[in-house]
Design a protein around this motif. Structure first.
Motif, PDB file in Angstrom:
ATOM      1  N   UNK A  58      44.547  26.266  -5.790  1.00 53.77           N
ATOM      2  CA  UNK A  58      44.677  26.569  -7.225  1.00 53.77           C
ATOM      3  C   UNK A  58      44.148  25.437  -8.113  1.00 53.77           C
ATOM      4  N   UNK A  59      43.250  24.624  -7.577  1.00 57.31           N
ATOM      5  CA  UNK A  59      42.772  23.440  -8.312  1.00 57.31           C
ATOM      6  C   UNK A  59      42.041  23.802  -9.604  1.00 57.31           C
ATOM      7  N   UNK A  60      41.342  24.929  -9.624  1.00 57.56           N
ATOM      8  CA  UNK A  60      40.613  25.332 -10.831  1.00 57.56           C
ATOM      9  C   UNK A  60      39.267  24.680 -10.986  1.00 57.56           C
ATOM     10  N   UNK A  61      38.869  23.834 -10.047  1.00 58.70           N
ATOM     11  CA  UNK A  61      37.593  23.120 -10.155  1.00 58.70           C
ATOM     12  C   UNK A  61      36.417  24.076 -10.292  1.00 58.70           C
ATOM     13  N   UNK A  62      36.562  25.261  -9.715  1.00 61.40           N
ATOM     14  CA  UNK A  62      35.465  26.231  -9.724  1.00 61.40           C
ATOM     15  C   UNK A  62      35.118  26.732 -11.115  1.00 61.40           C
TER      16      UNK A  62
END
Length: 273
Positions: A36-40
């Motif tokens: 769930x890092x959201x880096x994408x």
């Protein structure tokens, strides 16, 4: 290799490597996140060299397409699910008081916090709950998009110092630091705190609510647990305060040292008015 593109499958580290390749080669990147890092969802890249983490923004590293599949997150262990989810929350929290925040980004941030904080207890209780996993990915997407659209403040800079210089694990560091960084900034960011209170079901003390949520799900409470030494605190405070970046409250060495000391000990965060 004659490749015409790059596909990154995995968490923030895997996607970060894909971004580094895209930065250096110009190849288009496709991201398939499994955490769930959201880096994408961001054009932000980070490279750690010689004990220091450099970050920057470049449209070339923004993935051209992202595939979200909650089935890919079913094997993510609960402890990492929790810290990865709180890492995502940090993106939305900082977006709410960023100098370049907008009404649309603020709505996305509030909804992202609401979705993630509702999903994490469900996933922790039933790790194979596909609906809850999907809800967490929805929250991660919103939170990551907010990070990509705004400027990072004290929380992220502090975590970059702790990770880049002292080698602390990324998601766990964000999880420990977030309530204390928010408590530090809360007096100067009342609108952000009000939005977070709504997202958390009307919580009176938002930093404490986030601290209690992470703790109730088994997340680490203090930086000492992550391997930081007490002698590192002053060095980290100097580094974090020595970098110019926007933040709602003035960043001072003494202020950051007090924040870090509380986070090191893992005691309840308190808002200093």
């Amino acid at each position: 290799a004659g490749a015409d593109g790059c596909v990154a499958v995995g968490g923030g580290s895997a996607i970060g490597l894909g971004k580094a390749i895209a930065l250096r080669t110009g190849l288009p990147l496709i991201a398939v996140p499994s955490t769930y890092s959201g880096s994408e969802m961001t054009p932000v890249w980070g490279l750690t060299e010689h004990g220091a983490k450099r970050t920057g923004r470049d449209p070339a590293v923004q993935p051209r397409s992202v595939v979200y599949d909650p089935e890919l997150t079913l094997s993510l262990p609960v402890p990492l699910t929790v810290t990865s989810g709180v890492n995502a929350l940090a993106h939305a929290v900082e977006a709410l008081y960023a100098p370049d925040a907008s009404p649309l980004v603020s709505l996305m941030a509030e909804e992202g916090v609401r979705a993630m904080t509702q999903a994490l207890p469900l996933v922790a209780a039933a790790p194979d709950d596909l609906d809850a996993r999907g809800r967490a990915l929805y929250g991660a997407w919103l939170c990551g998009a907010c990070l990509g659209a705004t400027t990072m403040g004290l929380h992220h800079k502090l975590c970059h110092v702790l990770g880049g210089t002292f080698g602390l694990p990324h998601a766990e560091t964000h999880t420990v630091v977030l309530p204390y960084a928010l408590a530090y900034n809360a007096p100067a960011a009342p609108r952000a705190v009000t939005a977070l209170s709504r997202a958390l079901g009307g919580a009176d003390d938002v930093p404490h609510a986030l601290w209690a949520l992470a703790g109730s799900l088994g997340a680490p409470r203090g930086l000492a647990e992550l391997g930081l030494k007490e002698t590192d605190l002053a060095v980290a405070a100097e580094q974090a305060a020595g970098q110019p970046y926007p933040n709602p409250r003035e960043v001072t060495v003494d202020g950051v040292l007090a924040l870090l000391t509380a986070a090191y000990q893992g005691r309840e965060p308190s808002v200093d008015a």
